[in-house]
Design a protein around this motif. Structure first.
Motif, PDB file in Angstrom:
ATOM      1  N   LEU A 114       0.825  -1.210   0.000  1.00 10.15           N
ATOM      2  CA  LEU A 114       0.000   0.000   0.000  1.00 10.15           C
ATOM      3  C   LEU A 114       0.861   1.262   0.000  1.00 10.15           C
ATOM      4  N   ARG A 115       1.943   1.254   0.794  1.00  6.49           N
ATOM      5  CA  ARG A 115       2.835   2.422   0.814  1.00  6.49           C
ATOM      6  C   ARG A 115       3.459   2.653  -0.558  1.00  6.49           C
ATOM      7  N   ARG A 116       3.889   1.567  -1.218  1.00  6.33           N
ATOM      8  CA  ARG A 116       4.488   1.721  -2.551  1.00  6.33           C
ATOM      9  C   ARG A 116       3.469   2.256  -3.553  1.00  6.33           C
ATOM     10  N   LEU A 117       2.241   1.765  -3.507  1.00  9.13           N
ATOM     11  CA  LEU A 117       1.196   2.244  -4.421  1.00  9.13           C
ATOM     12  C   LEU A 117       0.904   3.727  -4.201  1.00  9.13           C
ATOM     13  N   VAL A 118       0.820   4.136  -2.954  1.00 13.79           N
ATOM     14  CA  VAL A 118       0.550   5.545  -2.643  1.00 13.79           C
ATOM     15  C   VAL A 118       1.712   6.417  -3.101  1.00 13.79           C
ATOM     16  N   ASP A 119       2.944   5.994  -2.830  1.00 15.73           N
ATOM     17  CA  ASP A 119       4.112   6.778  -3.245  1.00 15.73           C
ATOM     18  C   ASP A 119       4.177   6.931  -4.762  1.00 15.73           C
ATOM     19  N   GLU A 120       3.890   5.853  -5.504  1.00 16.34           N
ATOM     20  CA  GLU A 120       3.881   5.929  -6.973  1.00 16.34           C
ATOM     21  C   GLU A 120       2.821   6.915  -7.453  1.00 16.34           C
ATOM     22  N   ALA A 121       1.643   6.858  -6.889  1.00 14.01           N
ATOM     23  CA  ALA A 121       0.558   7.759  -7.293  1.00 14.01           C
ATOM     24  C   ALA A 121       0.918   9.212  -6.963  1.00 14.01           C
ATOM     25  N   ARG A 122       1.538   9.435  -5.808  1.00 11.35           N
ATOM     26  CA  ARG A 122       1.924  10.801  -5.438  1.00 11.35           C
ATOM     27  C   ARG A 122       2.955  11.369  -6.399  1.00 11.35           C
ATOM     28  N   LYS A 123       3.928  10.548  -6.801  1.00  9.96           N
ATOM     29  CA  LYS A 123       4.955  11.004  -7.741  1.00  9.96           C
ATOM     30  C   LYS A 123       4.345  11.305  -9.102  1.00  9.96           C
ATOM     31  N   LYS A 124       3.457  10.429  -9.550  1.00  9.86           N
ATOM     32  CA  LYS A 124       2.840  10.582 -10.868  1.00  9.86           C
ATOM     33  C   LYS A 124       1.966  11.835 -10.932  1.00  9.86           C
ATOM     34  N   ASP A 125       1.264  12.124  -9.869  1.00  9.48           N
ATOM     35  CA  ASP A 125       0.317  13.244  -9.856  1.00  9.48           C
ATOM     36  C   ASP A 125       0.922  14.551  -9.355  1.00  9.48           C
ATOM     37  N   ALA A 126       2.178  14.560  -8.941  1.00  5.59           N
ATOM     38  CA  ALA A 126       2.762  15.743  -8.304  1.00  5.59           C
ATOM     39  C   ALA A 126       2.811  16.950  -9.241  1.00  5.59           C
ATOM     40  N   ALA A 127       3.344  16.790 -10.437  1.00 10.36           N
ATOM     41  CA  ALA A 127       3.505  17.942 -11.342  1.00 10.36           C
ATOM     42  C   ALA A 127       2.161  18.538 -11.767  1.00 10.36           C
ATOM     43  N   PRO A 128       1.204  17.736 -12.237  1.00 15.34           N
ATOM     44  CA  PRO A 128      -0.086  18.333 -12.615  1.00 15.34           C
ATOM     45  C   PRO A 128      -0.793  19.018 -11.438  1.00 15.34           C
ATOM     46  N   GLU A 129      -0.698  18.436 -10.259  1.00 16.96           N
ATOM     47  CA  GLU A 129      -1.332  19.034  -9.082  1.00 16.96           C
ATOM     48  C   GLU A 129      -0.652  20.353  -8.717  1.00 16.96           C
ATOM     49  N   ARG A 130       0.662  20.397  -8.784  1.00 17.96           N
ATOM     50  CA  ARG A 130       1.412  21.613  -8.496  1.00 17.96           C
ATOM     51  C   ARG A 130       1.046  22.707  -9.505  1.00 17.96           C
ATOM     52  N   GLN A 131       0.920  22.332 -10.776  1.00 14.25           N
ATOM     53  CA  GLN A 131       0.561  23.301 -11.810  1.00 14.25           C
ATOM     54  C   GLN A 131      -0.860  23.820 -11.614  1.00 14.25           C
ATOM     55  N   ARG A 132      -1.783  22.935 -11.235  1.00 16.30           N
ATOM     56  CA  ARG A 132      -3.164  23.347 -10.996  1.00 16.30           C
ATOM     57  C   ARG A 132      -3.235  24.341  -9.836  1.00 16.30           C
ATOM     58  N   LYS A 133      -2.515  24.041  -8.752  1.00 18.16           N
ATOM     59  CA  LYS A 133      -2.528  24.938  -7.593  1.00 18.16           C
ATOM     60  C   LYS A 133      -1.918  26.298  -7.943  1.00 18.16           C
ATOM     61  N   ALA A 134      -0.848  26.296  -8.723  1.00 19.00           N
ATOM     62  CA  ALA A 134      -0.212  27.558  -9.128  1.00 19.00           C
ATOM     63  C   ALA A 134      -1.146  28.366 -10.019  1.00 19.00           C
ATOM     64  N   ARG A 135      -1.826  27.706 -10.943  1.00 23.38           N
ATOM     65  CA  ARG A 135      -2.763  28.399 -11.829  1.00 23.38           C
ATOM     66  C   ARG A 135      -3.917  28.988 -11.020  1.00 23.38           C
ATOM     67  N   ASP A 136      -4.440  28.218 -10.059  1.00 19.39           N
ATOM     68  CA  ASP A 136      -5.537  28.719  -9.225  1.00 19.39           C
ATOM     69  C   ASP A 136      -5.096  29.908  -8.380  1.00 19.39           C
ATOM     70  N   ALA A 137      -3.864  29.856  -7.849  1.00 22.79           N
ATOM     71  CA  ALA A 137      -3.346  30.977  -7.055  1.00 22.79           C
ATOM     72  C   ALA A 137      -3.208  32.221  -7.930  1.00 22.79           C
ATOM     73  N   ALA A 138      -2.676  32.058  -9.140  1.00 26.22           N
ATOM     74  CA  ALA A 138      -2.531  33.193 -10.058  1.00 26.22           C
ATOM     75  C   ALA A 138      -3.906  33.763 -10.404  1.00 26.22           C
ATOM     76  N   SER A 139      -4.878  32.898 -10.606  1.00 28.73           N
ATOM     77  CA  SER A 139      -6.227  33.353 -10.937  1.00 28.73           C
ATOM     78  C   SER A 139      -6.841  34.166  -9.797  1.00 28.73           C
ATOM     79  N   ARG A 140      -6.737  33.659  -8.567  1.00 24.32           N
ATOM     80  CA  ARG A 140      -7.298  34.391  -7.421  1.00 24.32           C
ATOM     81  C   ARG A 140      -6.635  35.761  -7.274  1.00 24.32           C
ATOM     82  N   PHE A 141      -5.304  35.779  -7.408  1.00 28.22           N
ATOM     83  CA  PHE A 141      -4.579  37.045  -7.306  1.00 28.22           C
ATOM     84  C   PHE A 141      -5.040  38.001  -8.415  1.00 28.22           C
ATOM     85  N   MET A 142      -5.160  37.494  -9.637  1.00 29.08           N
ATOM     86  CA  MET A 142      -5.587  38.335 -10.764  1.00 29.08           C
ATOM     87  C   MET A 142      -6.983  38.907 -10.532  1.00 29.08           C
TER      88      MET A 142
END
Length: 191
Positions: A114-142
């Motif tokens: 279970l730990r390995r599955l969660v770690d793999e999913a976190r690595k795979k989803d990290a970049a898109p999630e980081r980009q989504r959060k950055a875009r949302d922050a920029a939008s709120r600020f704008m």
């Protein structure tokens, strides 16, 4: 990542950084007689956040303790089942029988699988999630700082279409510090 904030007086960025240093610089500007509207933003979320700037600089800093918008140090988990010194906490998981069968046949046991599955999913989803959060922050600020500026609506569309080159070209006429902060928020997602 350290929680950082950026303060604006009108359209001019006056302070940016960790909360205490940002608050001290913002308070100094206010004490010199700043008359423009002061707004402070959480750089992670792009949300405006209020701080009580009344009193002396030391009183303002003292009020930060317990502020609801600030990260709190992790409180140690309650002792119980698991391996608390390692941060392992035992919780209940509901799975179908076929899932339990598969887990029981994995090397390292069920918990390890279970730990390995969660770690793999976190690595795979990290970049898109980081980009989504950055875009949302920029939008709120704008919305707060540029909602009345020329091309705001089209700039928002370009932001959500991930057309960052088009966005940069479109906001070139915006006040320099607003434009630079939008860029900084977007860039956080590309890291």
């Amino acid at each position: 990542m350290t929680q950082t904030f950026t303060a604006f007086a009108g359209t001019q960025r006056i302070a940016s950084g960790p909360v205490e240093s940002m608050i001290r610089r913002t308070k100094a500007v206010l004490d010199r007689g700043e008359s423009r509207t002061l707004l402070i933003f959480d750089d992670r979320t792009g949300r405006e956040i209020d701080f009580d700037l009344s009193g002396t600089e030391e009183e303002v800093v003292a009020k930060l303790d317990g502020h609801p918008g600030l990260d709190r140090p992790e409180t140690p988990p309650k002792r119980g089942p698991g391996r608390p010194k390692l941060g392992v906490v035992s919780r209940e998981v509901s799975l179908l029988p076929r899932h339990w069968d598969w887990l029981s046949n994995q090397p390292g046991g069920m918990s390890g699988a279970l730990r390995r599955l969660v770690d793999e999913a976190r690595k795979k989803d990290a970049a898109p999630e980081r980009q989504r959060k950055a875009r949302d922050a920029a939008s709120r600020f704008m919305w707060t700082m540029a909602g009345n500026l020329e091309n705001f609506e089209e700039a928002s569309r370009l932001l959500y279409r991930d057309d960052l080159e088009g966005l940069r070209a479109l906001i070139a006429g915006w006040p320099e510090d607003i434009r630079a902060h939008v860029e900084a928020l977007i860039t956080r997602g590309e890291a």
